[in-house]
Design an enzyme around this catalytic site. Sequence first.
Site, PDB file in Angstrom:
ATOM      1  N   ARG A  15      22.211  30.491  33.459  1.00 48.77           N
ATOM      2  CA  ARG A  15      21.949  31.364  32.308  1.00 48.77           C
ATOM      3  C   ARG A  15      22.414  32.811  32.517  1.00 48.77           C
ATOM      4  O   ARG A  15      22.426  33.600  31.581  1.00 48.77           O
ATOM      5  CB  ARG A  15      20.457  31.336  31.956  1.00 48.77           C
ATOM      6  CG  ARG A  15      20.101  30.132  31.119  1.00 48.77           C
ATOM      7  CD  ARG A  15      18.641  30.146  30.723  1.00 48.77           C
ATOM      8  NE  ARG A  15      17.775  29.757  31.834  1.00 48.77           N
ATOM      9  CZ  ARG A  15      16.497  30.105  31.929  1.00 48.77           C
ATOM     10  NH1 ARG A  15      15.947  30.876  31.002  1.00 48.77           N
ATOM     11  NH2 ARG A  15      15.768  29.706  32.953  1.00 48.77           N
ATOM     12  N   GLY A 137       5.234  25.432  36.328  1.00 46.80           N
ATOM     13  CA  GLY A 137       4.318  24.401  36.771  1.00 46.80           C
ATOM     14  C   GLY A 137       2.903  24.895  36.531  1.00 46.80           C
ATOM     15  O   GLY A 137       2.628  26.085  36.659  1.00 46.80           O
ATOM     16  N   ALA A 422      45.193  88.772  40.378  1.00 43.56           N
ATOM     17  CA  ALA A 422      45.117  87.602  39.507  1.00 43.56           C
ATOM     18  C   ALA A 422      46.495  87.016  39.257  1.00 43.56           C
ATOM     19  O   ALA A 422      47.493  87.725  39.234  1.00 43.56           O
ATOM     20  CB  ALA A 422      44.473  87.996  38.180  1.00 43.56           C
TER      21      ALA A 422
HETATM   22  C1  UD1 Z   1       9.630  26.101  40.150  1.00 49.23           C
HETATM   23  C2  UD1 Z   1       8.341  25.347  40.428  1.00 49.23           C
HETATM   24  C3  UD1 Z   1       7.360  25.626  39.308  1.00 49.23           C
HETATM   25  C4  UD1 Z   1       7.123  27.102  39.184  1.00 49.23           C
HETATM   26  C5  UD1 Z   1       8.424  27.846  38.997  1.00 49.23           C
HETATM   27  C6  UD1 Z   1       8.197  29.326  39.095  1.00 49.23           C
HETATM   28  C7  UD1 Z   1       8.939  23.296  41.609  1.00 49.23           C
HETATM   29  C8  UD1 Z   1       9.176  21.858  41.490  1.00 49.23           C
HETATM   30  N1  UD1 Z   1       8.633  23.928  40.488  1.00 49.23           N
HETATM   31  O1  UD1 Z   1      10.180  25.548  38.984  1.00 49.23           O
HETATM   32  O2  UD1 Z   1       6.141  24.971  39.555  1.00 49.23           O
HETATM   33  O3  UD1 Z   1       6.251  27.389  38.118  1.00 49.23           O
HETATM   34  O4  UD1 Z   1       9.359  27.494  40.026  1.00 49.23           O
HETATM   35  O5  UD1 Z   1       9.343  30.013  38.792  1.00 49.23           O
HETATM   36  O6  UD1 Z   1       9.003  23.845  42.696  1.00 49.23           O
HETATM   37  N2  UD1 Z   1      16.048  26.242  44.474  1.00 49.23           N
HETATM   38  C9  UD1 Z   1      16.846  25.873  45.541  1.00 49.23           C
HETATM   39  N3  UD1 Z   1      17.297  24.592  45.608  1.00 49.23           N
HETATM   40  C10 UD1 Z   1      16.990  23.663  44.691  1.00 49.23           C
HETATM   41  C11 UD1 Z   1      16.190  24.051  43.604  1.00 49.23           C
HETATM   42  C12 UD1 Z   1      15.715  25.332  43.525  1.00 49.23           C
HETATM   43  O7  UD1 Z   1      17.151  26.688  46.403  1.00 49.23           O
HETATM   44  O8  UD1 Z   1      17.424  22.533  44.833  1.00 49.23           O
HETATM   45  C13 UD1 Z   1      15.554  27.620  44.408  1.00 49.23           C
HETATM   46  C14 UD1 Z   1      16.083  28.397  43.228  1.00 49.23           C
HETATM   47  O9  UD1 Z   1      17.217  29.148  43.615  1.00 49.23           O
HETATM   48  C15 UD1 Z   1      14.930  29.320  42.880  1.00 49.23           C
HETATM   49  C16 UD1 Z   1      13.709  28.521  43.282  1.00 49.23           C
HETATM   50  O10 UD1 Z   1      14.153  27.567  44.211  1.00 49.23           O
HETATM   51  O11 UD1 Z   1      14.956  30.498  43.628  1.00 49.23           O
HETATM   52  C17 UD1 Z   1      13.027  27.872  42.089  1.00 49.23           C
HETATM   53  O12 UD1 Z   1      13.911  26.958  41.497  1.00 49.23           O
HETATM   54  P1  UD1 Z   1      13.920  26.681  39.932  1.00 49.23           P
HETATM   55  O13 UD1 Z   1      14.954  25.689  39.638  1.00 49.23           O
HETATM   56  O14 UD1 Z   1      13.923  27.947  39.180  1.00 49.23           O
HETATM   57  O15 UD1 Z   1      12.500  25.996  39.765  1.00 49.23           O
HETATM   58  P2  UD1 Z   1      11.671  25.834  38.435  1.00 49.23           P
HETATM   59  O16 UD1 Z   1      12.124  24.604  37.757  1.00 49.23           O
HETATM   60  O17 UD1 Z   1      11.668  27.071  37.669  1.00 49.23           O
END
Ligand code: UD1
Length: 454
Positions: A15, A137, A422
């Site tokens: 995004r 979550g 000057a």
């Molecule tokens: C996650 C939480 C959710 C919480 C939310 C808060 C889980 C399953 N869910 O959801 O409960 O309310 O964050 O913002 O944990 N990332 C990785 N590798 C991956 C996936 C994610 O490094 O494979 C990192 C992302 O860069 C980010 C963080 O983990 O910094 C959160 O990932 P994101 O995909 O935003 O999780 P949400 O679905 O928002």
Amino acid sequence: MDIKTIILAAGQGTRMRSSKPKVLHKIADRALLHHVYDTSQQLDNNAIVIVYGHGGEQVKQELDQLEANWVEQKQQLGTGHAVQQAETFINDQDKVLILYGDVPLLKKTTIEQLLKNVSDCSIGLLTVDLDNPTGYGRIVRSEQGAVLKIVEEKDATEEEKLIVEGNTGIIATPGNLLKHWLSRLQNSNAQNEFYLTDIIEMAVKEGIEVKTNQPESQDEVLGVNDRQQLAHLERVYQLEQACKIMAMGVTLRDPSRIDVRGTFASLGQDIEVDINVLFEGCNTIGNNVTIGANSILKNAVIADDVVILANCIIEDAVVGAGSRIGPFARLRPQAQLASGVHIGNFVEIKKSTIDTGSKINHLSYIGDAKIGSKVNIGAGTITCNYDGVNKFNTVIEDDAFIGSDTQLIAPVTVGKGATIGAGSTITKDTPAQQLTLSRSKQISMKAWQRPEKQ
Ligand code: UD1
Ligand code: MG
């Protein structure tokens, strides 16, 4: 117990609509990931592991000065999977702290509270009550209020979606328990991901208590997913900086119209800052300094009682006590002003020293020069320091007076107390105390007539 911080930074950041990985976007000129790193660095006995994503080579390159272990998560299979990549760095007796690389404003005090909740039989979970919890979550609690599990929005029932207590994603747990739970994660959920959040329910089932705390403000746990959120957190950060420096005794005409992209080595008392002032790098500012509107200070050293009028740019320069700069002046790197120096409008100074009480008040360029004390440099004076290939120095000794519109062709020295007429082009050293001028003779033609239209 040692602390191991695992910073999750592998997410795509679709995004943002950017060719740059999300965590490299900046708040106050510092990458989001760098902010998270800095906060974590403030904890004692802490080692940091950064989980970066496929294509995140750029992240590693740009931030390779950070003291951390880097691990790649080749495919983004979920937050649990991301932590699994860092498993080799986790010792059983560690306190493991999970942070997100795109949540830049989390405070040290909040983390410390979270870490206090970790023991052999408890883990810490940072939660937040949200006005709009959509996308987060949800924290499911028992009637007695004990945490039971976290359910992701996409897996939640309509009833669970009504819960306003959201998961921040920030967790602290003993290393041995975490490793044990990580090995048990399944991806049988709506997103087919390995959710880190599933460890909460596992903990509860094994009789491990989940202790929660909340941040002082929601902004601390907000993540950056798009440019609007980035801009919002920039403003939050800037207002914090403004409050910090006001607490140190600085008057800000408008705390919402000042930006601090860096630090202060020191800040005196009774500094007054007008609107739209930008501080970059590391600035040092003395007592009773006034900074006019729209000025930019970068790595500047400003002594006491200096007045900087509106629209000045001061970079890697030193300004002595009681000097007056601007409006519209530019001090470039290695401009060194002693005390009581006056630099006026449209004057540019580069790599030059200017001694006590000298004045350069209008429209001048002074570069590669050494200017004595009590020198007066008239409007439009230029040190011609560059022949297109090499740079040369100009020396102007004490008490010299340089008439307006003079060009000083360097290398050249103007002697002590000398006066330059000057409009002169000075190509040779000029003797002390004498008047030197180079000017073509003025003539008038009596018989001259203006041409007429044919
Ligand atoms: C996650 C939480 C959710 C919480 C939310 C808060 C889980 C399953 N869910 O959801 O409960 O309310 O964050 O913002 O944990 N990332 C990785 N590798 C991956 C996936 C994610 O490094 O494979 C990192 C992302 O860069 C980010 C963080 O983990 O910094 C959160 O990932 P994101 O995909 O935003 O999780 P949400 O679905 O928002
Ligand atoms: Mg998210």
